[in-house]
Scaffold this motif. Structure first.
Motif: not given
Length: 49
Positions: A13-16, A33-36, A45-46
């Motif tokens: 749920g982190n807003r990156n 699809k991104k790196f968290c 990531h949505r």
């Protein structure tokens, strides 16, 4: 017209990330699809409200 949207990790749920989206062409929520950094992995990531 383009709109600024915020992407949040599906798992933690982190807003990156922020990105731009064309609202007239895409009415559904954006998903990439991104790196968290928190999960330390590539996750989906949505777009948030």
């Amino acid at each position: 017209m383009r709109k600024k949207v915020v992407l949040a990790c599906v798992q933690c749920g982190n807003r990156n990330y922020t990105t731009m989206k064309n609202v007239q062409q895409n009415e559904v929520r954006l998903e990439m699809k991104k790196f968290c950094k928190v999960c330390n992995a590539h996750m989906n990531h949505r777009e948030t409200k």
